[in-house]
Design a protein around this motif. Structure first.
Motif, PDB file in Angstrom:
ATOM      1  N   LYS A 113      45.492 143.307   4.961  1.00 30.94           N
ATOM      2  CA  LYS A 113      46.445 143.933   4.044  1.00 30.94           C
ATOM      3  C   LYS A 113      46.743 143.051   2.830  1.00 30.94           C
ATOM      4  CE  LYS A 113      48.657 146.131   8.014  1.00 30.94           C
ATOM      5  NZ  LYS A 113      49.863 146.177   8.882  1.00 30.94           N
ATOM      6  N   THR A 114      46.277 141.803   2.871  1.00 30.95           N
ATOM      7  CA  THR A 114      46.559 140.881   1.777  1.00 30.95           C
ATOM      8  C   THR A 114      45.593 141.113   0.617  1.00 30.95           C
ATOM      9  OG1 THR A 114      45.058 139.149   2.556  1.00 30.95           O
ATOM     10  CG2 THR A 114      47.316 139.153   3.449  1.00 30.95           C
ATOM     11  N   GLU A 115      45.926 140.537  -0.517  1.00 28.41           N
ATOM     12  CA  GLU A 115      45.050 140.643  -1.684  1.00 28.41           C
ATOM     13  C   GLU A 115      43.687 140.030  -1.394  1.00 28.41           C
ATOM     14  OE1 GLU A 115      44.969 139.228  -6.396  1.00 28.41           O
ATOM     15  OE2 GLU A 115      46.855 139.194  -5.261  1.00 28.41           O
ATOM     16  N   GLY A 159      42.292 139.623   1.581  1.00 30.07           N
ATOM     17  CA  GLY A 159      41.586 140.454   2.544  1.00 30.07           C
ATOM     18  C   GLY A 159      40.966 141.676   1.897  1.00 30.07           C
ATOM     19  N   GLN A 160      41.702 142.303   1.007  1.00 27.75           N
ATOM     20  CA  GLN A 160      41.183 143.477   0.309  1.00 27.75           C
ATOM     21  C   GLN A 160      40.011 143.113  -0.600  1.00 27.75           C
ATOM     22  OE1 GLN A 160      42.117 146.923   0.491  1.00 27.75           O
ATOM     23  NE2 GLN A 160      42.873 146.048   2.419  1.00 27.75           N
ATOM     24  N   ALA A 161      40.083 141.952  -1.248  1.00 26.52           N
ATOM     25  CA  ALA A 161      38.978 141.506  -2.090  1.00 26.52           C
ATOM     26  C   ALA A 161      37.732 141.222  -1.254  1.00 26.52           C
ATOM     27  CB  ALA A 161      39.390 140.256  -2.866  1.00 26.52           C
ATOM     28  N   PHE A 162      37.922 140.636  -0.088  1.00 27.76           N
ATOM     29  CA  PHE A 162      36.803 140.352   0.814  1.00 27.76           C
ATOM     30  C   PHE A 162      36.128 141.650   1.250  1.00 27.76           C
ATOM     31  CE2 PHE A 162      35.460 138.625   5.182  1.00 27.76           C
ATOM     32  CZ  PHE A 162      34.290 138.074   4.683  1.00 27.76           C
ATOM     33  N   LEU A 163      36.938 142.664   1.547  1.00 25.71           N
ATOM     34  CA  LEU A 163      36.386 143.947   1.979  1.00 25.71           C
ATOM     35  C   LEU A 163      35.472 144.571   0.925  1.00 25.71           C
ATOM     36  CD1 LEU A 163      39.350 145.795   3.752  1.00 25.71           C
ATOM     37  CD2 LEU A 163      37.233 144.975   4.794  1.00 25.71           C
TER      38      LEU A 163
END
Length: 255
Positions: free
Chosen positions: A202-204, A206-210
């Motif tokens: 849910k973190t920035e 984590g979202q960038a990694f996705l």
């Protein structure tokens, strides 16, 4: 028609079962009819899982085990067999990581990861394999590897190394133990959401990694159920030395 994925009458042992994928695997195996021995360091978590499985009509037994202490392994297997009967299926799930840049990795971190992910897995499989051979019984050993055995990313060098070696261990055991009717295979999960990492996604960061994934999503534990039951049950009888990636294409498409 009989469901070949049913495990009635079988005894399974799952390591690293106090949380995450290990706990999920134990639930799935129990729901498929196996009596389940669960092992980990956090015994209080294991006892809660035993209560959950038994309340749902299954059979389960918990035992304390730190796989890095190889002297504990035989005692843990013996305790499970005394409680539930001879082990037919081992799910070698214990695993850890110690993220860091290569030039900052300590010897303690190196030993912690390799002793858990590789040495512990080896001697767990050896303990169960020896008992199967002595009983002249067929068996299934399922090593939980990782997609990172096939696609290295930064900061996780030791983990990637340990899982690549685990894959080689799987094929070596499959070769030597085929004559004893013991099938040894590995599942290589991709990134799976569990209680340990759910906040990260849910973190920035984590979202960038996705966004670097072939599809910007993580899996759920249930996405591994098909591979687990295939390798544990009769449908997988002709699979030996197989390394199955269940990673939504991560290993071939990570950017």
């Amino acid at each position: 028609m009989t469901d070949a994925r049913r495990l009635d009458g079988k005894v399974a042992l799952v390591t690293g079962a106090s949380s995450g994928l290990g706990a999920h695997f134990a639930r799935v195996l129990a729901a498929s009819g196996a009596a389940v021995g669960i092992a980990a360091r956090r015994v209080e978590r294991l006892e809660a899982l035993v209560d959950e499985i038994t309340s749902n009509g299954g059979r389960a037994f918990a035992t304390s085990l730190d796989v890095t202490e190889t002297g504990q392994i035989d005692a843990a297997v013996e305790a499970v067999e005394q409680a539930l009967g001879p082990v037919d299926i081992l799910v070698n799930n214990s695993g850890v990581t110690a993220p860091n840049a290569i030039h900052r990795i300590s010897e303690d971190d190196y030993d912690f990861v390799l002793d858990t992910n590789l040495k512990g897995a080896f001697f767990m499989a050896q303990a169960v394999g020896k008992r199967l051979i002595e009983r002249k019984a067929s068996g299934r050993i399922i090593n939980i590897s990782s997609t990172l055995a096939h696609r290295v990313i930064g900061q996780l060098s030791i983990y990637c190394m340990s899982k690549a070696a685990l894959d080689q261990m799987t094929t070596a055991m499959a070769l030597e133990w085929a004559r004893y009717d013991i099938n040894v295979n590995a599942i290589c999960p991709g990134y799976i959401e569990t209680e340990m990492n759910t906040d990260y996604w849910k973190t920035e960061g984590g979202q960038a990694f996705l966004q670097r994934f072939p599809r910007p999503r993580v899996g759920e534990p249930k996405d591994l159920d098909g591979a687990l039951l295939l390798l544990a049950g009769e449908e997988g009888r002709f699979m030996n030395g197989s390394i199955i990636r269940v990673d939504d294409g991560f290993a071939v498409g990570f950017k």
